[in-house]
Scaffold this active site. Sequence first.
Site, PDB file in Angstrom:
ATOM      1  N   GLY A 129      38.224  44.081  51.468  1.00 42.26           N
ATOM      2  CA  GLY A 129      37.213  44.276  52.211  1.00 42.26           C
ATOM      3  C   GLY A 129      36.602  45.651  51.847  1.00 42.26           C
ATOM      4  N   ALA A 130      35.565  45.942  52.612  1.00 45.06           N
ATOM      5  CA  ALA A 130      34.730  47.023  52.527  1.00 45.06           C
ATOM      6  C   ALA A 130      34.009  46.832  51.135  1.00 45.06           C
ATOM      7  CB  ALA A 130      35.416  48.597  52.508  1.00 45.06           C
ATOM      8  N   GLY A 173      31.886  47.181  42.706  1.00 46.62           N
ATOM      9  CA  GLY A 173      32.948  46.913  41.916  1.00 46.62           C
ATOM     10  C   GLY A 173      33.497  45.412  42.388  1.00 46.62           C
ATOM     11  N   HIS A 174      33.837  45.463  43.770  1.00 46.45           N
ATOM     12  CA  HIS A 174      34.143  43.753  43.910  1.00 46.45           C
ATOM     13  C   HIS A 174      33.015  42.810  43.587  1.00 46.45           C
ATOM     14  CE1 HIS A 174      36.092  46.505  47.181  1.00 46.45           C
ATOM     15  NE2 HIS A 174      37.448  45.839  46.578  1.00 46.45           N
ATOM     16  N   GLN A 223      51.531  46.976  51.796  1.00 41.78           N
ATOM     17  CA  GLN A 223      51.208  47.826  50.397  1.00 41.78           C
ATOM     18  C   GLN A 223      50.780  49.086  50.670  1.00 41.78           C
ATOM     19  OE1 GLN A 223      47.754  45.218  49.033  1.00 41.78           O
ATOM     20  NE2 GLN A 223      47.103  47.102  48.307  1.00 41.78           N
ATOM     21  N   GLY A 275      40.015  44.572  38.789  1.00 37.14           N
ATOM     22  CA  GLY A 275      39.207  45.674  38.319  1.00 37.14           C
ATOM     23  C   GLY A 275      40.252  46.245  37.458  1.00 37.14           C
ATOM     24  N   ASP A 330      42.127  49.684  38.698  1.00 37.83           N
ATOM     25  CA  ASP A 330      43.704  49.589  39.346  1.00 37.83           C
ATOM     26  C   ASP A 330      44.285  48.854  38.010  1.00 37.83           C
ATOM     27  OD1 ASP A 330      43.337  50.446  42.048  1.00 37.83           O
ATOM     28  OD2 ASP A 330      41.903  48.479  42.175  1.00 37.83           O
ATOM     29  N   ARG A 373      37.780  54.026  48.742  1.00 40.59           N
ATOM     30  CA  ARG A 373      38.099  55.361  49.227  1.00 40.59           C
ATOM     31  C   ARG A 373      37.304  56.495  49.181  1.00 40.59           C
ATOM     32  NH1 ARG A 373      43.626  53.252  48.157  1.00 40.59           N
ATOM     33  NH2 ARG A 373      44.692  53.060  50.208  1.00 40.59           N
TER      34      ARG A 373
END
Length: 280
Positions: free
Chosen positions: A31-32, A36-37, A61, A147, A150, A187
């Site tokens: 979420g958030a 990118g998402h 995690q 993505g 990561d 973040r």
Amino acid sequence: MEIIRIPSIMREIAKDLIIKGKSIGFVPTMGALHEGHLSLIKRARDENDYTVVSIFVNPTQFVQGEDYDRYPRDVEGDKEKIEKIGIDYIFLPDVTSLYPHGYSTYVTVESLSDKLCGKFRPGHFRGVATILCKFFNIIKPTRAYFGQKDYQQALIVKRMVEDLNFGIEIIICPTIRENDGLAISSRNLYLSDEERKASIIIYQALKKGEQLLKEGVNPSEVSLKMKEILENEPLVSEIQYTGVFDPFRLDELREKQDKYLLAIAVKIGDTRLIDNIIIE
Ligand code: PAF
């Protein structure tokens, strides 16, 4: 667009689509949602008959002392953004439906999980592999989208999918950046204005590393130079790793080869940021 909260219902829907011969694109998220998402979701929509986006802040995690409780959550805002893109299902399970009392099964992708981020977040990739394994079993996607920011996560997922015979195509999509080069991440919201300005040092160090490698400088010297650049930024409070790595095994490189992973994890103030680029 339908919102599905119960894993067994999501599984039935997916089963039905598969029987009808439809392809399912899957984008797992916490979420958030940011650009990118959204780029992953658009790609999944364009490449599949049906698209499922999961929103789940996965507790397993987060290592002890990390930001699970304060991780940004904005389900209403997320729904609006996803609705505009036009996909079919949001999978929005709660924690107890996925980790009921007595839950005891975890998935570990050995070796790759202990390097780079894994050294500083012990158990993190075990949590990621476990939740993705569960999602893959429930949604049975044809393709799943991750993505490149990561990169280690994507490499571990590829390994797991191959090792456990999931038969899912893992697609790694380019990192989406702000105009000044900072990789977009949930973040980034934690950064103060000053920290936000300082954070461009990460991309600058990566680009310098790229330039030096292309000029033929030895990888170990490139790693030192990248570290020096980061050390010169006063708001970098911790350098967890920086340098030139093998893009398949994730070991630090001292000698030249055909393909490199340049990767960085630092803390700017209290905020941990990661980024990387691949050079062929
Ligand atoms: O990258 C993330 O947001 C998470 O690690 C993922 C893949 C959604 C698993 O919880």
